[in-house]
Enzyme design. Structure first.
Site, PDB file in Angstrom:
ATOM      1  N   GLU A  98       5.680   0.225  -9.701  1.00  0.00           N
ATOM      2  CA  GLU A  98       5.020   0.032  -8.395  1.00  0.00           C
ATOM      3  C   GLU A  98       4.388   1.336  -7.934  1.00  0.00           C
ATOM      4  OE1 GLU A  98       3.806  -1.737  -6.212  1.00  0.00           O
ATOM      5  OE2 GLU A  98       5.095  -3.327  -5.451  1.00  0.00           O
ATOM      6  N   ASP A  99       3.270   1.216  -7.248  1.00  0.00           N
ATOM      7  CA  ASP A  99       2.658   2.397  -6.638  1.00  0.00           C
ATOM      8  C   ASP A  99       3.488   2.887  -5.457  1.00  0.00           C
ATOM      9  OD1 ASP A  99       2.127   0.081  -5.174  1.00  0.00           O
ATOM     10  OD2 ASP A  99      -0.033   0.380  -5.050  1.00  0.00           O
ATOM     11  N   ASP A 102       6.815  -0.054   0.634  1.00  0.00           N
ATOM     12  CA  ASP A 102       6.583   0.130   2.059  1.00  0.00           C
ATOM     13  C   ASP A 102       7.642  -0.679   2.825  1.00  0.00           C
ATOM     14  OD1 ASP A 102       5.211   0.760   4.434  1.00  0.00           O
ATOM     15  OD2 ASP A 102       3.766  -0.842   4.195  1.00  0.00           O
ATOM     16  N   PHE A 151      -0.463   5.748   6.284  1.00  0.00           N
ATOM     17  CA  PHE A 151      -1.234   4.994   5.293  1.00  0.00           C
ATOM     18  C   PHE A 151      -1.881   5.974   4.322  1.00  0.00           C
ATOM     19  CE2 PHE A 151      -4.767   2.586   3.568  1.00  0.00           C
ATOM     20  CZ  PHE A 151      -4.146   1.384   3.265  1.00  0.00           C
ATOM     21  N   ARG A 164      -9.532   4.369  -4.482  1.00  0.00           N
ATOM     22  CA  ARG A 164      -8.533   4.067  -5.514  1.00  0.00           C
ATOM     23  C   ARG A 164      -8.524   5.100  -6.637  1.00  0.00           C
ATOM     24  NH1 ARG A 164      -5.897  -0.634  -5.937  1.00  0.00           N
ATOM     25  NH2 ARG A 164      -7.382  -2.163  -5.173  1.00  0.00           N
TER      26      ARG A 164
HETATM   27  P1  5GP Z   1       5.479  -3.794   0.813  1.00  0.00           P
HETATM   28  O1  5GP Z   1       5.550  -5.203   0.355  1.00  0.00           O
HETATM   29  O2  5GP Z   1       6.598  -2.921   0.325  1.00  0.00           O
HETATM   30  O3  5GP Z   1       5.316  -3.697   2.308  1.00  0.00           O
HETATM   31  O4  5GP Z   1       4.123  -3.212   0.311  1.00  0.00           O
HETATM   32  C1  5GP Z   1       3.830  -2.990  -0.984  1.00  0.00           C
HETATM   33  C2  5GP Z   1       2.349  -2.947  -1.238  1.00  0.00           C
HETATM   34  O5  5GP Z   1       1.591  -2.679  -0.061  1.00  0.00           O
HETATM   35  C3  5GP Z   1       2.031  -1.796  -2.172  1.00  0.00           C
HETATM   36  O6  5GP Z   1       2.159  -2.199  -3.510  1.00  0.00           O
HETATM   37  C4  5GP Z   1       0.610  -1.444  -1.772  1.00  0.00           C
HETATM   38  O7  5GP Z   1      -0.296  -2.261  -2.466  1.00  0.00           O
HETATM   39  C5  5GP Z   1       0.543  -1.782  -0.294  1.00  0.00           C
HETATM   40  N1  5GP Z   1       0.757  -0.561   0.534  1.00  0.00           N
HETATM   41  C6  5GP Z   1       1.860  -0.231   1.220  1.00  0.00           C
HETATM   42  N2  5GP Z   1       1.715   0.949   1.842  1.00  0.00           N
HETATM   43  C7  5GP Z   1       0.471   1.372   1.540  1.00  0.00           C
HETATM   44  C8  5GP Z   1      -0.276   2.566   1.861  1.00  0.00           C
HETATM   45  O8  5GP Z   1       0.159   3.492   2.566  1.00  0.00           O
HETATM   46  N3  5GP Z   1      -1.522   2.642   1.336  1.00  0.00           N
HETATM   47  C9  5GP Z   1      -2.074   1.672   0.555  1.00  0.00           C
HETATM   48  N4  5GP Z   1      -3.293   1.871   0.100  1.00  0.00           N
HETATM   49  N5  5GP Z   1      -1.389   0.546   0.218  1.00  0.00           N
HETATM   50  C10 5GP Z   1      -0.136   0.415   0.705  1.00  0.00           C
END
Ligand code: 5GP
Length: 175
Positions: A98-99, A102, A151, A164
């Protein structure tokens, strides 16, 4: 008109060193067993590319795509599979790549779904984690950097497809 500006959070060198560190740790934990590196599209593709080359002799790759934020900066809380993996993961050692974690929503759903397919093991490596933003408790075995609840873009992370391919990670500010 809205103007955007970037504030560097993690440099290319810091990212490179961290990916190397994670690869060393993963290699030590898995030994010679083959790992299925499962990239979560699209955000993880730079990370997966770098990590997989450091684990070239013990890994194979596949991809999954789940619903993303689009051009939004906050999660809708709904997770849908857009592209399923091609591999049957039964009996395999699967490492989700995973990148960023959040709220933890995506990972919670993904872990649950993949768990039903009976992999031998299921773990997660995330380059970034925002602990303050967590809404769902989810296990992340390997974390690169814990970052503040901002963000971020770059190294795979986008804002409506922009930024990206930035080779470093930056906080996106709107003025
Ligand atoms: P979660 O489901 O944990 O809230 O979010 C996961 C996904 O939300 C990540 O894989 C990513 O694609 C997107 N995401 C969450 N935080 C960020 C952020 O700070 N920047 C960007 N560009 N994408 C985010």
């Amino acid at each position: 008109m809205q103007s955007l500006h970037l504030e560097t959070l993690l440099s290319t060198d810091q990212i490179r060193a961290k990916v190397q560190e994670l690869a060393t740790q993963i290699r030590a934990d898995y030994g010679d067993s083959e790992i299925l590196l499962l990239g979560v599209l699209k955000g993880s593709f730079h990370f997966l590319s770098d990590l997989s080359r450091l684990l070239y002799d013990i890994s194979v790759v596949d991809f999954v795509q789940v619903s993303s934020y689009g051009a939004e900066k906050s999660s809708s809380g709904v997770v849908q599979i857009r592209k399923d993996l091609d591999t049957n993961i039964e009996g395999k050692d699967v490492l989700i790549v995973e990148d960023i974690v959040d709220t933890g929503t995506t990972l919670t759903h993904l872990r649950e779904l993949l768990g039903t397919r009976k992999p031998r093991s299921l773990k997660v490596v995330a380059l970034l984690s925002k602990p303050e933003a967590r809404k769902h408790k989810t296990q992340v075995e390997y974390v690169g950097f814990e970052i503040p609840n901002e963000f971020v873009v770059g190294y795979g992370l986008d804002y409506g497809e922009r930024f990206r391919n930035l080779p470093y990670i930056a906080i996106l500010h709107e003025d």
